[in-house]
Design an enzyme around this catalytic site. Structure first.
Site, PDB file in Angstrom:
ATOM      1  N   LYS A  22       0.844  -1.208   0.000  1.00 58.32           N
ATOM      2  CA  LYS A  22       0.000   0.000   0.000  1.00 58.32           C
ATOM      3  C   LYS A  22       0.874   1.251   0.000  1.00 58.32           C
ATOM      4  O   LYS A  22       0.677   2.158  -0.808  1.00 58.32           O
ATOM      5  CB  LYS A  22      -0.901   0.006   1.244  1.00 58.32           C
ATOM      6  N   ASN A  23       1.839   1.297   0.909  1.00 60.21           N
ATOM      7  CA  ASN A  23       2.618   2.531   1.059  1.00 60.21           C
ATOM      8  C   ASN A  23       3.505   2.810  -0.149  1.00 60.21           C
ATOM      9  O   ASN A  23       3.795   3.965  -0.450  1.00 60.21           O
ATOM     10  CB  ASN A  23       3.446   2.489   2.343  1.00 60.21           C
ATOM     11  N   CYS A 118      -4.590   9.073   9.628  1.00 61.65           N
ATOM     12  CA  CYS A 118      -4.768   8.283  10.861  1.00 61.65           C
ATOM     13  C   CYS A 118      -4.563   9.173  12.088  1.00 61.65           C
ATOM     14  O   CYS A 118      -3.739  10.076  12.077  1.00 61.65           O
ATOM     15  CB  CYS A 118      -3.722   7.173  10.927  1.00 61.65           C
ATOM     16  N   ARG A 123       1.665  14.550  13.401  1.00 61.59           N
ATOM     17  CA  ARG A 123       2.002  14.275  12.006  1.00 61.59           C
ATOM     18  C   ARG A 123       1.957  15.500  11.091  1.00 61.59           C
ATOM     19  O   ARG A 123       1.173  15.573  10.140  1.00 61.59           O
ATOM     20  CB  ARG A 123       1.103  13.177  11.433  1.00 61.59           C
ATOM     21  N   ASP A 308       4.713   0.331  12.054  1.00 63.43           N
ATOM     22  CA  ASP A 308       3.461  -0.216  11.528  1.00 63.43           C
ATOM     23  C   ASP A 308       3.232  -1.671  11.941  1.00 63.43           C
ATOM     24  O   ASP A 308       2.188  -2.246  11.599  1.00 63.43           O
ATOM     25  CB  ASP A 308       3.433  -0.104   9.994  1.00 63.43           C
ATOM     26  N   ARG A 400      -8.670   0.106   4.608  1.00 60.02           N
ATOM     27  CA  ARG A 400      -7.708   1.042   4.010  1.00 60.02           C
ATOM     28  C   ARG A 400      -6.412   0.315   3.673  1.00 60.02           C
ATOM     29  O   ARG A 400      -5.685   0.741   2.779  1.00 60.02           O
ATOM     30  CB  ARG A 400      -7.387   2.175   4.996  1.00 60.02           C
TER      31      ARG A 400
HETATM   32  C1  UD1 Z   1       4.863   6.558   6.345  1.00 60.01           C
HETATM   33  C2  UD1 Z   1       3.870   5.427   6.177  1.00 60.01           C
HETATM   34  C3  UD1 Z   1       3.316   5.017   7.533  1.00 60.01           C
HETATM   35  C4  UD1 Z   1       4.446   4.709   8.509  1.00 60.01           C
HETATM   36  C5  UD1 Z   1       5.450   5.846   8.560  1.00 60.01           C
HETATM   37  C6  UD1 Z   1       6.686   5.519   9.400  1.00 60.01           C
HETATM   38  C7  UD1 Z   1       2.938   5.875   3.991  1.00 60.01           C
HETATM   39  C8  UD1 Z   1       1.745   6.258   3.191  1.00 60.01           C
HETATM   40  N1  UD1 Z   1       2.793   5.873   5.310  1.00 60.01           N
HETATM   41  O1  UD1 Z   1       4.126   7.660   6.885  1.00 60.01           O
HETATM   42  O2  UD1 Z   1       2.490   3.865   7.350  1.00 60.01           O
HETATM   43  O3  UD1 Z   1       3.899   4.504   9.796  1.00 60.01           O
HETATM   44  O4  UD1 Z   1       5.916   6.177   7.231  1.00 60.01           O
HETATM   45  O5  UD1 Z   1       7.300   4.369   8.920  1.00 60.01           O
HETATM   46  O6  UD1 Z   1       3.973   5.543   3.448  1.00 60.01           O
HETATM   47  N2  UD1 Z   1       7.098  14.201  10.692  1.00 60.01           N
HETATM   48  C9  UD1 Z   1       7.237  15.543  10.959  1.00 60.01           C
HETATM   49  N3  UD1 Z   1       7.175  16.419   9.907  1.00 60.01           N
HETATM   50  C10 UD1 Z   1       7.003  16.009   8.619  1.00 60.01           C
HETATM   51  C11 UD1 Z   1       6.883  14.631   8.349  1.00 60.01           C
HETATM   52  C12 UD1 Z   1       6.935  13.747   9.402  1.00 60.01           C
HETATM   53  O7  UD1 Z   1       7.375  15.939  12.104  1.00 60.01           O
HETATM   54  O8  UD1 Z   1       6.959  16.845   7.726  1.00 60.01           O
HETATM   55  C13 UD1 Z   1       7.181  13.218  11.784  1.00 60.01           C
HETATM   56  C14 UD1 Z   1       5.908  12.392  11.942  1.00 60.01           C
HETATM   57  O9  UD1 Z   1       4.948  13.041  12.733  1.00 60.01           O
HETATM   58  C15 UD1 Z   1       6.464  11.152  12.586  1.00 60.01           C
HETATM   59  C16 UD1 Z   1       7.861  11.001  11.961  1.00 60.01           C
HETATM   60  O10 UD1 Z   1       8.174  12.273  11.443  1.00 60.01           O
HETATM   61  O11 UD1 Z   1       6.611  11.344  13.980  1.00 60.01           O
HETATM   62  C17 UD1 Z   1       7.962   9.990  10.844  1.00 60.01           C
HETATM   63  O12 UD1 Z   1       6.914  10.194   9.934  1.00 60.01           O
HETATM   64  P1  UD1 Z   1       7.041   9.831   8.369  1.00 60.01           P
HETATM   65  O13 UD1 Z   1       8.193   8.892   8.175  1.00 60.01           O
HETATM   66  O14 UD1 Z   1       7.031  11.087   7.594  1.00 60.01           O
HETATM   67  O15 UD1 Z   1       5.693   9.048   8.126  1.00 60.01           O
HETATM   68  P2  UD1 Z   1       4.756   9.131   6.859  1.00 60.01           P
HETATM   69  O16 UD1 Z   1       5.550   9.303   5.631  1.00 60.01           O
HETATM   70  O17 UD1 Z   1       3.626  10.046   7.128  1.00 60.01           O
END
Ligand code: UD1
Length: 422
Positions: A22-23, A118, A123, A308, A400
């Site tokens: 999915k991701n 979620c 986030r 995850d 989802r």
């Molecule tokens: C992706 C995955 C999700 C997984 C996560 C971590 C997808 C669609 N989703 O989510 O299933 O749980 O990686 O492996 O691929 N953060 C910030 N600022 C930002 C971006 C992130 O502070 O601009 C923080 C987030 O709140 C979190 C951490 O960084 O605490 C890691 O998040 P991130 O790796 O970005 O997760 P996603 O890409 O949203």
């Protein structure tokens, strides 16, 4: 709303096919926006999140058709009508922000709503935005939307992420493919989904090196062309189904599984007393004799233990012998499954970013509420091991991220059914 009813039914045996990730698919789909030629994905999972991304791309004027029951997604962005991603669609899924980098890189402007997603912590998307600014984008936040401009096109630059973000790395990587000059992404995410995206972009003509390490170099090109790409195996679906025989006994082969996608997780399974064997077709998982052993876990970016899979691993630890500590280091507030597991008799103490789980002999079935995607599947796993009937409510979260979950588990002997709600 649909519910799922699981009845603990003893050991499982058979095979479970693992779908495309999915991701990975959610970042490969927006890559179509980078080119006016068609991009076709094979091995795509059939999930509501994928349908949401389809609707988002269509709202921009992309043509998206699904073939072979949804396993092939053929996309074309040759005649986009809009560079604006509306709140109505974006709020349904956080990954929608991944259209920002490609739109800005190809058209020099984009307006994208800030996402929802979620309910697991704050986030924000600040890292996505800073990365694009480092490539010369001018950004303004107005009325819940990011208004982005790069009048002369994006320019290569150095982006040093303060910590690892999968999504920000993906957005920056896609944008950098069409930026003028060289972009260096430092402290980049190393997840298999990033490598899969880079492989697809290379097929489209991008010049990328270093994906899978923490420094990615991108040499921008004038334009990208069409490609066909198979989506990498879903390591989270894989780990989830590996936990099914671990939690209720038996032996199950997960078809398409690979240890390199989940090495830290496999080490923890081994320490808990679960055997994992690589076969020609996937991974065979069996529960050795006796009770599961308690094992401590810390979630980390790849190649560490994935956040995850934390909820599902907690379900396993609920019946382990001894006490384990699970530390959540990626997302705050990601223990919403704990109180639900406690309704089934689990002994869990959540304190800050830690959960201390003291195993009990057997869980007991109960009505429970799914709070997010991975939490919902952890309740199904717990139900497989529980005495009596577990009713998991609010399963739309599950749809989802898991295709045909009841069918896959029923085929290995689980007693599980979906009940349609109003
Ligand atoms: C992706 C995955 C999700 C997984 C996560 C971590 C997808 C669609 N989703 O989510 O299933 O749980 O990686 O492996 O691929 N953060 C910030 N600022 C930002 C971006 C992130 O502070 O601009 C923080 C987030 O709140 C979190 C951490 O960084 O605490 C890691 O998040 P991130 O790796 O970005 O997760 P996603 O890409 O949203």
């Amino acid at each position: 709303m649909d519910s799922i009813i699981v009845t603990g039914n003893g050991p499982l045996s058979g095979t479970i096919p693992i779908a495309g990730a999915k991701n990975a698919c959610l970042t490969l789909m927006p890559a179509t926006l980078l080119s006016d030629e068609p991009l076709t994905l094979t091995n795509a999972p059939r999930l509501s999140d994928i349908r949401t991304m389809t609707a988002l791309l269509e709202s921009l004027g992309a043509e998206v058709s699904t073939l072979q029951g949804g396993q092939v997604i053929a996309m074309s962005s040759h005649a986009l009508s809009s560079q604006r991603a509306d709140y109505d669609i974006v709020r349904k899924m956080r990954a929608s922000i991944l259209v920002l980098g490609p739109l800005l890189a190809r058209f020099g402007h984009a307006v994208v709503s800030l996402p929802g997603g979620c309910a697991i912590g704050a986030r924000p998307v600040d890292l996505h935005l800073k990365a694009l600014e480092a490539m010369g984008a001018e950004l303004e936040l107005r009325e819940g939307y990011v208004h982005a401009k790069a009048p002369g096109g994006l320019k290569g630059g150095t982006v040093e992420f303060p910590f690892v973000s999968v999504g920000a790395t993906e957005n920056a990587l896609m944008a950098a493919t069409l930026a003028k000059g060289t972009t260096v992404l430092k402290r980049a995410a190393r997840e298999p989904e990033i490598v899969d995206l880079a492989e697809c972009l290379r097929k489209m003509g991008a010049q990328i090196e270093g994906d899978g390490t923490d420094t990615i170099n991108v040499q921008g090109v004038e334009r990208l062309h069409g490609a066909t790409h198979p989506v990498v195996t879903d390591r989270i679906e894989l780990g989830t189904y590996m936990l099914a025989p671990a939690i209720c006994g038996g032996e199950v082969e997960c078809l398409g599984g690979r240890i390199d996608l989940l090495s830290a997780f496999c080490e923890k399974l081994d320490a808990a007393g679960i055997s994992v064997e690589e076969t020609k077709t996937g991974l065979k998982v069996a529960r050795k004799n006796g009770r599961i052993r308690a094992v401590d876990v810390e979630t980390e970016p790849f190649p560490g233990f994935p956040t995850d899979l934390q909820a599902q691993f907690m379900a396993l630890m609920c019946t382990a012998e001894g006490t384990s500590v699970l530390e959540e280091k990626i997302f705050e507030n990601r223990f919403m499954h704990a109180p639900e597991l406690m309704r089934m008799g689990a002994n869990i103490d959540v304190h800050g970013g830690h959960a201390t789980v003291t195993g009990v002999e057997r869980l007991k079935g109960a009505p429970v509420m799914a709070t997010d995607l991975r939490a919902s599947v952890s309740l199904i796993l717990a139900g497989l091991a529980a005495e009596g009937e577990t009713i998991v409510n609010r399963v739309y979260h599950l749809d989802r991220g898991y295709e045909r979950v009841e069918e896959k588990l029923r085929n290995v002997g689980a007693k599980i059914e979906r009940v349609s709600g109003a």
